[in-house]
Design a protein around this motif. Structure first.
Motif, PDB file in Angstrom:
ATOM      1  N   PRO A   1       1.199  -1.059  -0.072  1.00  0.00           N
ATOM      2  CA  PRO A   1      -0.279   0.021  -0.300  1.00  0.00           C
ATOM      3  C   PRO A   1       0.814   0.948  -0.210  1.00  0.00           C
ATOM      4  N   MET A   2      -0.129   1.965  -0.280  1.00  0.00           N
ATOM      5  CA  MET A   2       1.354   3.778  -0.500  1.00  0.00           C
ATOM      6  C   MET A   2       0.067   4.449   0.371  1.00  0.00           C
ATOM      7  N   VAL A   3       0.367   5.895   0.689  1.00  0.00           N
ATOM      8  CA  VAL A   3      -0.348   7.066   1.218  1.00  0.00           C
ATOM      9  C   VAL A   3      -0.930   7.232  -0.239  1.00  0.00           C
ATOM     10  N   PRO A   4      -2.590   7.314   0.143  1.00  0.00           N
ATOM     11  CA  PRO A   4      -3.348   7.372  -0.848  1.00  0.00           C
ATOM     12  C   PRO A   4      -3.249   8.609  -1.068  1.00  0.00           C
ATOM     13  N   ARG A   5      -3.376   9.591  -0.995  1.00  0.00           N
ATOM     14  CA  ARG A   5      -3.232  11.286  -0.572  1.00  0.00           C
ATOM     15  C   ARG A   5      -2.148  12.249   0.059  1.00  0.00           C
ATOM     16  N   VAL A   6      -1.757  13.161  -0.964  1.00  0.00           N
ATOM     17  CA  VAL A   6      -0.548  14.035  -0.465  1.00  0.00           C
ATOM     18  C   VAL A   6      -0.560  15.172  -1.049  1.00  0.00           C
ATOM     19  N   ILE A   7      -0.226  16.166   0.385  1.00  0.00           N
ATOM     20  CA  ILE A   7      -0.431  17.872  -0.808  1.00  0.00           C
ATOM     21  C   ILE A   7       1.104  18.008   0.231  1.00  0.00           C
ATOM     22  N   PHE A   8       1.741  18.965  -1.363  1.00  0.00           N
ATOM     23  CA  PHE A   8       2.906  19.906  -1.097  1.00  0.00           C
ATOM     24  C   PHE A   8       2.690  20.855  -1.333  1.00  0.00           C
ATOM     25  N   GLY A   9       3.509  21.886  -0.493  1.00  0.00           N
ATOM     26  CA  GLY A   9       3.645  23.028  -1.229  1.00  0.00           C
ATOM     27  C   GLY A   9       3.969  24.121   0.752  1.00  0.00           C
ATOM     28  N   ARG A  10       4.062  24.873   0.835  1.00  0.00           N
ATOM     29  CA  ARG A  10       4.647  26.013   1.786  1.00  0.00           C
ATOM     30  C   ARG A  10       3.173  26.722   2.188  1.00  0.00           C
ATOM     31  N   GLY A  11       2.801  26.441   3.317  1.00  0.00           N
ATOM     32  CA  GLY A  11       1.370  27.247   3.115  1.00  0.00           C
ATOM     33  C   GLY A  11       0.469  25.798   3.107  1.00  0.00           C
ATOM     34  N   SER A  12       0.084  25.000   3.152  1.00  0.00           N
ATOM     35  CA  SER A  12      -0.680  23.599   2.249  1.00  0.00           C
ATOM     36  C   SER A  12      -0.768  23.275   4.128  1.00  0.00           C
ATOM     37  N   PHE A  13      -0.212  23.240   4.847  1.00  0.00           N
ATOM     38  CA  PHE A  13      -0.687  23.103   6.204  1.00  0.00           C
ATOM     39  C   PHE A  13      -2.028  23.732   6.034  1.00  0.00           C
ATOM     40  N   ASN A  14      -2.303  24.971   6.210  1.00  0.00           N
ATOM     41  CA  ASN A  14      -3.326  25.998   6.319  1.00  0.00           C
ATOM     42  C   ASN A  14      -4.685  25.327   5.401  1.00  0.00           C
ATOM     43  N   GLN A  15      -4.311  24.005   4.549  1.00  0.00           N
ATOM     44  CA  GLN A  15      -5.299  22.965   4.629  1.00  0.00           C
ATOM     45  C   GLN A  15      -5.939  22.285   4.489  1.00  0.00           C
ATOM     46  N   LEU A  16      -5.842  21.948   6.555  1.00  0.00           N
ATOM     47  CA  LEU A  16      -5.651  20.576   7.065  1.00  0.00           C
ATOM     48  C   LEU A  16      -7.237  20.803   7.342  1.00  0.00           C
ATOM     49  N   ASN A  17      -7.882  21.754   7.702  1.00  0.00           N
ATOM     50  CA  ASN A  17      -9.694  21.880   8.486  1.00  0.00           C
ATOM     51  C   ASN A  17     -10.347  21.652   7.393  1.00  0.00           C
ATOM     52  N   GLU A  18     -10.562  22.085   5.855  1.00  0.00           N
ATOM     53  CA  GLU A  18     -10.660  21.351   4.832  1.00  0.00           C
ATOM     54  C   GLU A  18     -10.712  20.287   4.267  1.00  0.00           C
ATOM     55  N   ILE A  19      -9.320  19.840   4.424  1.00  0.00           N
ATOM     56  CA  ILE A  19      -9.645  18.878   4.472  1.00  0.00           C
ATOM     57  C   ILE A  19     -10.314  16.990   5.599  1.00  0.00           C
ATOM     58  N   LEU A  20     -10.014  17.547   6.513  1.00  0.00           N
ATOM     59  CA  LEU A  20     -10.604  16.875   7.621  1.00  0.00           C
ATOM     60  C   LEU A  20     -12.255  17.481   7.403  1.00  0.00           C
ATOM     61  N   ALA A  21     -12.664  17.441   7.754  1.00  0.00           N
ATOM     62  CA  ALA A  21     -13.917  18.242   7.232  1.00  0.00           C
ATOM     63  C   ALA A  21     -15.123  17.384   7.115  1.00  0.00           C
ATOM     64  N   PRO A  22     -14.816  16.493   5.622  1.00  0.00           N
ATOM     65  CA  PRO A  22     -15.679  15.486   5.419  1.00  0.00           C
ATOM     66  C   PRO A  22     -15.225  13.966   6.062  1.00  0.00           C
ATOM     67  N   LYS A  23     -14.284  13.998   6.818  1.00  0.00           N
ATOM     68  CA  LYS A  23     -14.071  12.395   7.519  1.00  0.00           C
ATOM     69  C   LYS A  23     -14.442  12.603   8.470  1.00  0.00           C
ATOM     70  N   ARG A  24     -15.143  14.214   9.282  1.00  0.00           N
ATOM     71  CA  ARG A  24     -15.333  14.067  10.746  1.00  0.00           C
ATOM     72  C   ARG A  24     -16.754  12.373  10.054  1.00  0.00           C
ATOM     73  N   LEU A  25     -17.151  11.226  11.538  1.00  0.00           N
ATOM     74  CA  LEU A  25     -18.309  10.423  11.632  1.00  0.00           C
ATOM     75  C   LEU A  25     -19.588  11.062  12.084  1.00  0.00           C
ATOM     76  N   SER A  26     -19.597  12.049  13.240  1.00  0.00           N
ATOM     77  CA  SER A  26     -20.694  12.708  13.605  1.00  0.00           C
ATOM     78  C   SER A  26     -19.938  13.892  15.060  1.00  0.00           C
ATOM     79  N   ILE A  27     -20.931  14.219  15.653  1.00  0.00           N
ATOM     80  CA  ILE A  27     -19.954  15.201  16.277  1.00  0.00           C
ATOM     81  C   ILE A  27     -19.969  14.375  17.640  1.00  0.00           C
ATOM     82  N   SER A  28     -19.824  13.058  17.756  1.00  0.00           N
ATOM     83  CA  SER A  28     -19.059  12.464  19.275  1.00  0.00           C
ATOM     84  C   SER A  28     -17.937  12.393  18.796  1.00  0.00           C
ATOM     85  N   ALA A  29     -17.591  12.170  17.805  1.00  0.00           N
ATOM     86  CA  ALA A  29     -17.033  11.699  17.380  1.00  0.00           C
ATOM     87  C   ALA A  29     -15.415  11.998  16.821  1.00  0.00           C
TER      88      ALA A  29
END
Length: 362
Positions: A7-35
């Motif tokens: 297996p390899m890492v399926p998704r990777v983002i590269f670039g200076r300042g790309s850390f700012n995209q963390l929240n939008e990357i995580l949002a669709p992965k939230r399973l529920s408000i208690s997770a």
């Protein structure tokens, strides 16, 4: 012949300042408000609001700051998992590791142990994990270990230092933002960069080598030479930071289809007994391995001189015979590394006496 289907890492983002995209990357992965999302962050960032202020915590999301004064331990993984299970209403939506190799390894291990029974030490070895890990994200803040891309998580257990090597270990998402590496202390920058360089030398000189590993290893080695030997490159140079981030990625990839070798096997012994950090441990060992990697060691000594790095000496000077035996046992247990370095008949030449003599030089 059957080939390993890695297996390899399926998704990777590269670039200076790309850390700012963390929240939008995580949002669709939230399973529920208690997770919740659980952030495992190197505690050097505890008072660094420049980093922490960019993480949006919602619901029961939590940041756990972790000291990296010591190498990650199986017991530390078990404690983190227990704490998460006790403090969360539902299984977390994901584990996000932000830090160097130790934090990334902890994040991988915790995400595995949240879905697998028993203790972390039960999974030290190759392909022992039965259930897929929960969603996990790796964000390196120092470059060189290759932990962001590898299928292992290196842990010191009660009996050995050995990774959880499995198809479920690699991250689901990696964010490569070289800006996060800008404040790394110079010695640390060198030691972790050399971890990457040593990966390449061991992979490229190993019996497991094939074109897949070679293509990644050669590129990583080329980048390491540019970074650590080129007169213009220095730690604060943006281009050098980006190159080292990619050298680390390629170095990690080069091991996917091959293996590391003598320096890693012996440094695991140092780390297990003395608690020596991985990067510096590799350097201490590699400095004495001319017999196995003559060109690689000569170049390493050149880089060391260029960057005015003084390695610790005589770290094994006061050890008893029993302590040498403990280190030798740990080193010899890493059979795939020796087979890659020496070949199928490695046991004929790699004797306990041979390893003791090498350790006594360090």
């Amino acid at each position: 012949m059957s080939y390993k289907n890695f297996p390899m890492v399926p998704r990777v983002i590269f670039g200076r300042g790309s850390f700012n995209q963390l929240n939008e990357i995580l949002a669709p992965k939230r399973l529920s408000i208690s997770a919740p999302f659980i952030y495992l962050i190197d505690d050097v960032f505890k008072n660094n609001t420049e980093l922490t202020s960019r993480i949006s915590l919602y619901y029961d999301d939590e940041i756990v700051f972790i000291s990296t004064n010591e190498e990650p331990k199986t017991t530390q993984v078990d404690e983190l998992v227990e704490k998460i299970i006790l403090n969360t209403k539902a299984r977390p939506s994901g584990i996000i590791g932000i830090g160097g190799g130790s934090i990334l390894d902890l994040a991988k291990a915790v995400s595995i142990m949240l879905t697998n029974e028993g203790e972390a030490k039960d999974y030290q070895g190759w392909d022992l994990v039965k259930n897929p890990a929960i969603y996990h994200v790796g964000i390196p803040t120092i470059s060189g270990t290759g932990a962001e891309v590898s299928r292992t998580t290196v842990l010191t257990g009660p009996e050995k230092k050995l990774g959880i090597n499995s198809d479920f270990t690699p991250f689901d998402q990696v964010i490569l933002d070289s800006e996060l590496t800008k404040d790394v202390p110079k010695d640390q920058w060198f030691y972790t960069g050399m971890d990457c360089y040593i990966h390449c030398i061991e992979s490229l000189n190993g019996s497991y080598l094939n074109s897949f590993s070679q293509s990644y290893g050669e590129k990583s080695l080329e980048l390491c030479k540019e970074i650590f030997l080129d007169n213009s490159a220095n730690i604060s140079d943006v281009e050098a930071q980006e190159k080292l981030m990619m050298a680390s990625w390629h170095g990690g990839m080069s091991i996917a289809y091959s293996q590391v070798g003598v320096a890693h096997a012996m440094s695991y012994g140092l780390s297990y007994l003395l608690g020596t950090k991985h990067g510096i441990g590799n350097c201490i060992v590699f400095d004495h391995l001319e017999e196995f990697y003559p060109e690689g060691v000569a170049l390493f000594k050149e880089m060391k001189m260029k960057h005015n790095i003084i390695l610790p000496q005589n770290v094994c000077a006061q050890l008893s015979n029993e302590e040498f035996d403990i280190m030798i046992d740990v080193a010899l247990s890493l059979e795939p590394l020796w087979e890659n370095a020496i070949g199928k008949n490695w046991k004929k030449t790699i004797t306990r006496e041979k390893l003791k003599a090498l350790y006594q030089k360090m």
